[in-house]
Scaffold this active site. Sequence first.
Site, PDB file in Angstrom:
ATOM      1  CB  THR A 177      -0.910  -0.010   1.255  1.00  0.00           C
ATOM      2  OG1 THR A 177      -1.457   1.279   1.441  1.00  0.00           O
ATOM      3  CG2 THR A 177      -0.148  -0.364   2.523  1.00  0.00           C
ATOM      4  CG  ASP A 178      -1.316   4.898  -0.771  1.00  0.00           C
ATOM      5  OD1 ASP A 178      -1.765   4.160   0.129  1.00  0.00           O
ATOM      6  OD2 ASP A 178      -2.002   5.778  -1.335  1.00  0.00           O
ATOM      7  CD  GLU A 179      -3.304   3.557   4.453  1.00  0.00           C
ATOM      8  OE1 GLU A 179      -3.151   3.538   5.676  1.00  0.00           O
ATOM      9  OE2 GLU A 179      -4.388   3.310   3.888  1.00  0.00           O
ATOM     10  CE1 TYR A 181      -3.508  -2.580   5.743  1.00  0.00           C
ATOM     11  CE2 TYR A 181      -3.360  -0.225   5.299  1.00  0.00           C
ATOM     12  CZ  TYR A 181      -3.445  -1.526   4.845  1.00  0.00           C
ATOM     13  OH  TYR A 181      -3.454  -1.783   3.493  1.00  0.00           O
ATOM     14  CE  LYS A 237      -0.138  -4.645   3.020  1.00  0.00           C
ATOM     15  NZ  LYS A 237      -0.606  -5.953   2.463  1.00  0.00           N
TER      16      LYS A 237
HETATM   17  P1  NAD Z   1     -10.045  -7.006   2.302  1.00  0.00           P
HETATM   18  O1  NAD Z   1     -10.036  -6.712   3.748  1.00  0.00           O
HETATM   19  O2  NAD Z   1     -11.265  -6.703   1.487  1.00  0.00           O
HETATM   20  O3  NAD Z   1      -9.706  -8.553   2.040  1.00  0.00           O
HETATM   21  C1  NAD Z   1      -8.699  -9.228   2.740  1.00  0.00           C
HETATM   22  C2  NAD Z   1      -8.867 -10.713   2.457  1.00  0.00           C
HETATM   23  O4  NAD Z   1      -7.820 -11.417   3.132  1.00  0.00           O
HETATM   24  C3  NAD Z   1     -10.201 -11.283   2.943  1.00  0.00           C
HETATM   25  O5  NAD Z   1     -10.747 -12.149   1.959  1.00  0.00           O
HETATM   26  C4  NAD Z   1      -9.802 -12.054   4.198  1.00  0.00           C
HETATM   27  O6  NAD Z   1     -10.677 -13.138   4.486  1.00  0.00           O
HETATM   28  C5  NAD Z   1      -8.401 -12.516   3.834  1.00  0.00           C
HETATM   29  N1  NAD Z   1      -7.576 -12.808   5.019  1.00  0.00           N
HETATM   30  C6  NAD Z   1      -7.390 -12.011   6.105  1.00  0.00           C
HETATM   31  N2  NAD Z   1      -6.593 -12.609   6.998  1.00  0.00           N
HETATM   32  C7  NAD Z   1      -6.244 -13.816   6.450  1.00  0.00           C
HETATM   33  C8  NAD Z   1      -5.426 -14.888   6.881  1.00  0.00           C
HETATM   34  N3  NAD Z   1      -4.792 -14.854   8.079  1.00  0.00           N
HETATM   35  N4  NAD Z   1      -5.275 -15.964   6.068  1.00  0.00           N
HETATM   36  C9  NAD Z   1      -5.915 -16.023   4.859  1.00  0.00           C
HETATM   37  N5  NAD Z   1      -6.718 -15.038   4.420  1.00  0.00           N
HETATM   38  C10 NAD Z   1      -6.881 -13.940   5.197  1.00  0.00           C
HETATM   39  O7  NAD Z   1      -8.776  -6.254   1.720  1.00  0.00           O
HETATM   40  P2  NAD Z   1      -8.514  -5.553   0.312  1.00  0.00           P
HETATM   41  O8  NAD Z   1      -8.975  -4.151   0.394  1.00  0.00           O
HETATM   42  O9  NAD Z   1      -8.994  -6.431  -0.760  1.00  0.00           O
HETATM   43  O10 NAD Z   1      -6.921  -5.514   0.318  1.00  0.00           O
HETATM   44  C11 NAD Z   1      -6.163  -6.583  -0.242  1.00  0.00           C
HETATM   45  C12 NAD Z   1      -4.692  -6.220  -0.162  1.00  0.00           C
HETATM   46  O11 NAD Z   1      -4.459  -4.981  -0.838  1.00  0.00           O
HETATM   47  C13 NAD Z   1      -4.177  -6.044   1.258  1.00  0.00           C
HETATM   48  O12 NAD Z   1      -2.887  -6.595   1.326  1.00  0.00           O
HETATM   49  C14 NAD Z   1      -4.105  -4.528   1.436  1.00  0.00           C
HETATM   50  O13 NAD Z   1      -3.124  -4.160   2.359  1.00  0.00           O
HETATM   51  C15 NAD Z   1      -3.762  -4.092   0.028  1.00  0.00           C
HETATM   52  N6  NAD Z   1      -4.183  -2.733  -0.344  1.00  0.00           N
HETATM   53  C16 NAD Z   1      -5.513  -2.394  -0.292  1.00  0.00           C
HETATM   54  C17 NAD Z   1      -5.902  -1.127  -0.698  1.00  0.00           C
HETATM   55  C18 NAD Z   1      -7.350  -0.708  -0.703  1.00  0.00           C
HETATM   56  O14 NAD Z   1      -7.630   0.465  -0.985  1.00  0.00           O
HETATM   57  N7  NAD Z   1      -8.298  -1.602  -0.449  1.00  0.00           N
HETATM   58  C19 NAD Z   1      -4.936  -0.201  -1.127  1.00  0.00           C
HETATM   59  C20 NAD Z   1      -3.601  -0.589  -1.156  1.00  0.00           C
HETATM   60  C21 NAD Z   1      -3.246  -1.870  -0.777  1.00  0.00           C
END
Ligand code: NAD
Length: 325
Positions: free
Chosen positions: A124-126, A148, A152
């Site tokens: 993430t950008d964060e 968080y 990350k």
């Molecule tokens: P989300 O919370 O919608 O989904 C996370 C998924 O991971 C869920 O399906 C959950 O069941 C699964 N999960 C959680 N803990 C787990 C574990 N211990 N074992 C197996 N599965 C597990 O998240 P998202 O928004 O889809 O984000 C996905 C990735 O993208 C993350 O790594 C997040 O840091 C990164 N990210 C998200 C954003 C955003 O804007 N949503 C931006 C930048 C990066």
Amino acid sequence: MNRVLVTGGSGFIGSNFLRYFLNKFKDISVINLDKLTYAGLRSNTVEHETNPRYEFVHGDICNAELVKSLMSRVDSVIHFAAETHVDRSIDSPDEFVRTNVLGTNTLLNAAKNAKLKRFIHFSTDEVYGSIKQGSFTETFPLDPSSPYSAAKAASDLLALAYHKTHGIPVIIMRCTNNYGPYHFPEKVIPLFITNLIEGKKVPLYAKGGNVRDWLYVEDTARAVSFVFEHGKIGEIYNVAGRCELSNIELTGMILKEFGKGEEMIQYVKDRLAHDFRYSLDMSKLEALGFEITSTIHDNLRKTIDWYRANEAWWRKLKADRYTLK
Ligand code: NAD
């Protein structure tokens, strides 16, 4: 046939990614390892259940035995699984450290004995923290603000360290705020859209001056697929939406789509250590040939249409949310 282990494929980005990826590459099969936490739904990927190129495994990325056996069956890993909600990490950080740090370490450790072509670690950008002016390139030091983003950042550093120490074919992607279908309604865009469908006000932190860069989730899916094909091992790639908006500007755009005005805003107490602005320089990925062409106007409309057409999906999650914990 290329075989890919995708972690967290039942969440927001993971499920959108799987839809795009399985459709784009017909010579690829996927194992989706997901724990199905409150944020992951098996129904998000229901359309693949009869696809012979798709297998769902209900499990935890912290389970070393399980991860080891799955990794022996694939030649690539795309790692999305994480705890992702900043506000939750401020209230209860333990699960963030467990999944984001220890879970990533479990995957990397298992990768030592696997014959992988690539391990895409999605971040993430964060992790860079806040920037007043200009944009972060991939070489900026990490300066996370929340539990968080700190977890990350730790996972990013672990991935880079395993690449150096053990030669794991790591590629890191860092992207800005995503939005689109299947986004859990605790996050700002789906929360505001669903509140307005329900006739409720939208809760805006402080004065809404904080700036975020918005990336449509289909563009993220394209970016990950692009890096899967063209990314270089050991590199970090930023992915930006090229759409920076203050939260009040974003709120205004959403309200306008509903024919509403400022009377629907309820200002709420600011988040602790709320980063002012995130901004990524993505020229490194663009130099490889990737570009963002979609606009927030079209994408926001598509997103609102999706939430209008899928009320059963989010109404249940919103109702459950208040019974969680
Ligand atoms: P989300 O919370 O919608 O989904 C996370 C998924 O991971 C869920 O399906 C959950 O069941 C699964 N999960 C959680 N803990 C787990 C574990 N211990 N074992 C197996 N599965 C597990 O998240 P998202 O928004 O889809 O984000 C996905 C990735 O993208 C993350 O790594 C997040 O840091 C990164 N990210 C998200 C954003 C955003 O804007 N949503 C931006 C930048 C990066």
